[in-house]
Design a protein around this motif. Structure first.
Motif, PDB file in Angstrom:
ATOM      1  N   ASN A 236       0.776  -0.964  -0.063  1.00  0.00           N
ATOM      2  CA  ASN A 236      -0.179  -0.242   0.419  1.00  0.00           C
ATOM      3  C   ASN A 236       1.041   1.508  -0.159  1.00  0.00           C
ATOM      4  O   ASN A 236       0.882   2.230  -0.328  1.00  0.00           O
ATOM      5  N   GLY A 237       2.256   1.576   0.810  1.00  0.00           N
ATOM      6  CA  GLY A 237       3.123   2.065   0.199  1.00  0.00           C
ATOM      7  C   GLY A 237       4.058   2.715  -0.766  1.00  0.00           C
ATOM      8  O   GLY A 237       3.512   4.070  -1.243  1.00  0.00           O
ATOM      9  N   LEU A 238       3.858   1.558  -1.112  1.00  0.00           N
ATOM     10  CA  LEU A 238       4.475   1.894  -2.773  1.00  0.00           C
ATOM     11  C   LEU A 238       2.954   2.027  -3.895  1.00  0.00           C
ATOM     12  O   LEU A 238       3.714   3.075  -4.583  1.00  0.00           O
ATOM     13  N   LEU A 239       1.930   2.243  -3.709  1.00  0.00           N
ATOM     14  CA  LEU A 239       0.647   2.081  -4.747  1.00  0.00           C
ATOM     15  C   LEU A 239       0.834   3.671  -4.137  1.00  0.00           C
ATOM     16  O   LEU A 239       0.895   4.469  -4.984  1.00  0.00           O
ATOM     17  N   ALA A 240       0.967   4.073  -2.494  1.00  0.00           N
ATOM     18  CA  ALA A 240       0.150   5.530  -2.966  1.00  0.00           C
ATOM     19  C   ALA A 240       1.627   6.184  -3.321  1.00  0.00           C
ATOM     20  O   ALA A 240       0.712   7.893  -3.596  1.00  0.00           O
ATOM     21  N   TYR A 241       2.643   6.420  -2.476  1.00  0.00           N
ATOM     22  CA  TYR A 241       3.466   6.274  -3.346  1.00  0.00           C
ATOM     23  C   TYR A 241       3.669   6.752  -4.981  1.00  0.00           C
ATOM     24  O   TYR A 241       3.886   8.011  -5.949  1.00  0.00           O
ATOM     25  N   ARG A 242       3.004   5.736  -5.656  1.00  0.00           N
ATOM     26  CA  ARG A 242       2.938   5.825  -7.072  1.00  0.00           C
ATOM     27  C   ARG A 242       2.026   6.590  -7.841  1.00  0.00           C
ATOM     28  O   ARG A 242       2.347   7.109  -8.871  1.00  0.00           O
ATOM     29  N   LEU A 243       0.592   6.250  -7.069  1.00  0.00           N
ATOM     30  CA  LEU A 243      -0.491   7.201  -7.606  1.00  0.00           C
ATOM     31  C   LEU A 243      -0.123   8.701  -6.887  1.00  0.00           C
ATOM     32  O   LEU A 243      -0.427   9.817  -7.964  1.00  0.00           O
ATOM     33  N   ARG A 244       0.727   9.559  -6.275  1.00  0.00           N
ATOM     34  CA  ARG A 244       0.587  10.386  -5.601  1.00  0.00           C
ATOM     35  C   ARG A 244       2.154  11.542  -6.624  1.00  0.00           C
ATOM     36  O   ARG A 244       1.383  12.510  -7.110  1.00  0.00           O
ATOM     37  N   THR A 245       2.286  10.277  -6.827  1.00  0.00           N
ATOM     38  CA  THR A 245       4.103  11.208  -8.170  1.00  0.00           C
ATOM     39  C   THR A 245       2.792  10.755  -9.228  1.00  0.00           C
ATOM     40  O   THR A 245       3.039  11.513 -10.086  1.00  0.00           O
TER      41      THR A 245
ATOM     42  N   LEU B 177       0.623  -9.290   0.579  1.00  0.00           N
ATOM     43  CA  LEU B 177       0.299 -10.894   0.518  1.00  0.00           C
ATOM     44  C   LEU B 177      -1.252 -11.262   0.912  1.00  0.00           C
ATOM     45  O   LEU B 177      -1.020 -12.431   0.543  1.00  0.00           O
ATOM     46  N   ARG B 178      -2.184 -10.479   1.129  1.00  0.00           N
ATOM     47  CA  ARG B 178      -3.610 -10.024   0.990  1.00  0.00           C
ATOM     48  C   ARG B 178      -3.608 -10.930   0.257  1.00  0.00           C
ATOM     49  O   ARG B 178      -5.014 -11.381  -0.070  1.00  0.00           O
ATOM     50  N   ALA B 179      -3.333 -10.361  -1.127  1.00  0.00           N
ATOM     51  CA  ALA B 179      -4.357 -10.751  -2.328  1.00  0.00           C
ATOM     52  C   ALA B 179      -2.593 -11.674  -3.083  1.00  0.00           C
ATOM     53  O   ALA B 179      -2.492 -12.030  -4.334  1.00  0.00           O
ATOM     54  N   ALA B 180      -1.986 -12.424  -2.213  1.00  0.00           N
ATOM     55  CA  ALA B 180      -1.265 -14.322  -2.802  1.00  0.00           C
ATOM     56  C   ALA B 180      -0.006 -13.545  -4.056  1.00  0.00           C
ATOM     57  O   ALA B 180       0.606 -14.346  -4.674  1.00  0.00           O
ATOM     58  N   LEU B 181       0.727 -12.019  -3.585  1.00  0.00           N
ATOM     59  CA  LEU B 181       1.299 -11.379  -4.459  1.00  0.00           C
ATOM     60  C   LEU B 181       2.832 -11.583  -3.539  1.00  0.00           C
ATOM     61  O   LEU B 181       3.100 -10.205  -3.474  1.00  0.00           O
ATOM     62  N   PHE B 182       4.126 -12.555  -3.838  1.00  0.00           N
ATOM     63  CA  PHE B 182       4.595 -12.890  -3.172  1.00  0.00           C
ATOM     64  C   PHE B 182       5.469 -13.693  -4.217  1.00  0.00           C
ATOM     65  O   PHE B 182       5.340 -14.565  -4.368  1.00  0.00           O
TER      66      PHE B 182
ATOM     67  N   SER C 225       8.704  -9.289  -1.877  1.00  0.00           N
ATOM     68  CA  SER C 225       7.410  -9.411  -1.871  1.00  0.00           C
ATOM     69  C   SER C 225       7.920  -8.043  -2.430  1.00  0.00           C
ATOM     70  O   SER C 225       6.962  -7.479  -2.958  1.00  0.00           O
ATOM     71  N   LEU C 226       8.900  -7.696  -2.243  1.00  0.00           N
ATOM     72  CA  LEU C 226       8.924  -6.079  -3.439  1.00  0.00           C
ATOM     73  C   LEU C 226       9.076  -5.858  -4.285  1.00  0.00           C
ATOM     74  O   LEU C 226       7.988  -5.052  -4.718  1.00  0.00           O
ATOM     75  N   PRO C 227       9.658  -6.922  -5.455  1.00  0.00           N
ATOM     76  CA  PRO C 227       9.006  -6.783  -6.514  1.00  0.00           C
ATOM     77  C   PRO C 227       7.486  -6.362  -7.380  1.00  0.00           C
ATOM     78  O   PRO C 227       7.417  -6.476  -7.935  1.00  0.00           O
ATOM     79  N   ASP C 228       7.150  -7.624  -6.563  1.00  0.00           N
ATOM     80  CA  ASP C 228       5.497  -7.287  -6.678  1.00  0.00           C
ATOM     81  C   ASP C 228       4.255  -6.621  -6.313  1.00  0.00           C
ATOM     82  O   ASP C 228       3.425  -6.170  -7.204  1.00  0.00           O
ATOM     83  N   ALA C 229       5.306  -5.944  -5.718  1.00  0.00           N
ATOM     84  CA  ALA C 229       4.462  -4.820  -4.880  1.00  0.00           C
ATOM     85  C   ALA C 229       4.806  -2.770  -5.848  1.00  0.00           C
ATOM     86  O   ALA C 229       3.929  -2.292  -5.916  1.00  0.00           O
ATOM     87  N   VAL C 230       5.918  -3.768  -6.581  1.00  0.00           N
ATOM     88  CA  VAL C 230       5.830  -2.760  -7.345  1.00  0.00           C
ATOM     89  C   VAL C 230       5.048  -2.271  -8.587  1.00  0.00           C
ATOM     90  O   VAL C 230       5.103  -1.675  -9.622  1.00  0.00           O
ATOM     91  N   ARG C 231       5.189  -3.939  -9.422  1.00  0.00           N
ATOM     92  CA  ARG C 231       4.030  -4.403 -10.664  1.00  0.00           C
ATOM     93  C   ARG C 231       2.777  -4.011  -9.965  1.00  0.00           C
ATOM     94  O   ARG C 231       2.575  -3.611 -11.103  1.00  0.00           O
ATOM     95  N   LEU C 232       2.455  -4.093  -8.831  1.00  0.00           N
ATOM     96  CA  LEU C 232       0.999  -3.859  -8.883  1.00  0.00           C
ATOM     97  C   LEU C 232       0.917  -2.153  -8.515  1.00  0.00           C
ATOM     98  O   LEU C 232       0.148  -1.922  -9.419  1.00  0.00           O
ATOM     99  N   ALA C 233       1.406  -1.756  -7.931  1.00  0.00           N
ATOM    100  CA  ALA C 233       1.564  -0.206  -7.525  1.00  0.00           C
ATOM    101  C   ALA C 233       2.024   0.503  -9.511  1.00  0.00           C
ATOM    102  O   ALA C 233       0.876   1.092  -9.796  1.00  0.00           O
ATOM    103  N   ASP C 234       2.591   0.374  -9.951  1.00  0.00           N
ATOM    104  CA  ASP C 234       2.230   0.027 -11.491  1.00  0.00           C
ATOM    105  C   ASP C 234       1.138   0.232 -12.715  1.00  0.00           C
ATOM    106  O   ASP C 234       1.100   0.780 -13.274  1.00  0.00           O
ATOM    107  N   ARG C 235       0.488  -1.638 -12.190  1.00  0.00           N
ATOM    108  CA  ARG C 235       0.078  -1.918 -12.544  1.00  0.00           C
ATOM    109  C   ARG C 235      -2.183  -0.690 -12.319  1.00  0.00           C
ATOM    110  O   ARG C 235      -2.467  -0.402 -13.382  1.00  0.00           O
TER     111      ARG C 235
END
Length: 394
Positions: free
Chosen positions: A21-30, A272-277, A284-294
């Motif tokens: 969620n943190g990376l998603l928020a950062y990506r959306l804000r920027t 992890l709540r979305a089984a993304l790891f 889990s960081l690479p999956d978090a980055v990809r989800l934020a981009d998507r």
């Protein structure tokens, strides 16, 4: 409170201020600063008390560029050590600390990051807080970490790490991602070492185990024993962190999404709540980055479309990761005793480009053949018993 509700009525509320969620928020804000959003974190700071690491080839150059502010440490290589093999791999390795994570996120989000805030009830478009306040949004994303794995079968990577200040320089020039020369306990055991400065190291005692129970006292003692064996004199313990990461074995990914106990229907989820790891490493960081981009690239971010997007992304990842789950079943269900260590020792004798693609989650068909073909470190009869998964395909 009314104004706060109106401020996010057309935007997002991200519940849980962890990595995804943190990376998603950062990506959306920027990328979309006009979009109203809020991050709710029950702890004192975003990111909790963690260290997230990843390999340089895990991300694209564009992804490296936008995540760069979060990277606290970077090294040009890393090492692994086994009883019959020691190797330096010339692949960059990066680490994000929770302190850096919180500093970057709070500096970017400002008042949109609310720490010390607990959510007691969620729906796809509403959050009820512990003080009775209600927040309305176009979509709510639940990123509060692991949940009941119910429909999935997982092993466990559990660890206890101590960040230690040493009396003299340790002499390391890069991380030790796996030191498996240590005595084996509770499955497959290894020690993980990150050199933060010349005299500060993070040492994690780690086990790939069948159960999630973590014996903190024993693991803490083993960290100090490892430091002593390396000749490192500890002057101060700066920090301690623990974790239990899932290692995917098999299961029904659709049921994980559609039949989750206590989860509201249509609830967008992340991390992890979305089984993304990564199924084998737990990274889990690479999956978090990809989800934020998507998500950031989507034209609309209402709850229904966001849930459908994340669910489809998660199920696609699950289908693509069957090879990793097969290897995990061999490690957890077919291997016994020291055989688990021999499986990993054999893997680290393979060509370095293959190892890079494995960590990045993109092995080629020749890679798969190279990993599976040859004399296995476990009896073939036991290996064959775990080839077929128990769960339905996604």
């Amino acid at each position: 409170m009314k104004q706060r509700e109106n401020a996010i009525a057309d935007g997002l509320v991200l519940v849980g201020g962890g990595l995804a969620n943190g990376l998603l928020a950062y990506r959306l804000r920027t990328l979309r600063p006009e979009l109203p959003l809020m991050v709710l974190e029950h702890g004192a700071q975003a990111g909790g008390n963690h260290t997230w690491s990843f390999h340089e080839p895990d991300l694209t150059p564009a992804q490296h560029a936008w995540i760069a502010p979060f990277v606290a440490h970077a090294w040009p290589h890393y090492e692994v050590a086994f009883p019959a093999r020691q190797r330096r791999l010339r692949s960059g390795y990066r680490a994000v600390t929770s302190e850096r994570f919180h500093a970057v996120l709070s500096g970017t989000l400002g008042d949109a990051l609310r720490t010390g805030t607990s959510a007691v009830r969620l729906s796809p478009t509403e959050v009820e807080l512990s003080d009775g306040q209600r927040l309305q949004a176009a979509a709510v994303v639940d990123g509060r970490g692991p949940m009941d794995w119910h429909a999935l079968s997982v092993g466990h990577q559990k660890f206890l790490g101590l960040e230690l200040e040493l009396a003299r320089p340790h002499g390391l020039t890069g991380p030790i991602v796996m030191d498996a020369t240590v005595p084996q306990h509770d499955g497959y055991r290894f020690v993980y070492v990150l050199p933060f400065t010349e005299t500060v190291v993070l040492i994690e005692d780690t086990c790939y185990s069948d159960g999630p129970a973590l014996d903190a006292g024993t693991m803490r003692r083993r960290v100090h024993e490892y430091a002593a064996q390396r000749g490192w004199q500890v002057t101060r313990v700066l920090r301690e962190e623990t974790g239990v990461l899932p290692i995917a074995l098999d299961g029904d990914a659709r049921a994980f999404w559609d039949e989750a106990p206590g989860m509201p229907a249509g609830m967008p989820r992340s991390g992890l709540r979305a089984a993304l790891f990564h199924p084998t490493t737990g990274y889990s960081l690479p999956d978090a980055v990809r989800l934020a981009d998507r998500i950031a690239a989507r034209p609309t971010l209402d709850a229904r479309s966001l849930h459908a997007t994340i669910r489809a992304h998660s199920l696609t990842q699950w289908r693509r990761q069957g090879f990793f789950r097969l290897l995990n079943r061999m490690l957890f269900r077919a291997a016994r005793g020291a055989e688990r260590r021999r499986i990993l020792e054999r893997f680290y004798g393979l060509p370095e480009p293959l190892i890079r693609r494995f960590y990045a989650g993109h092995p080629t068909l020749p890679d798969v053949a190279r990993v599976l073909i040859g004399r296995p470190p476990i009896p073939i009869t036991r290996a064959l018993r775990v080839v077929l998964p128990a769960g339905r395909p996604a």
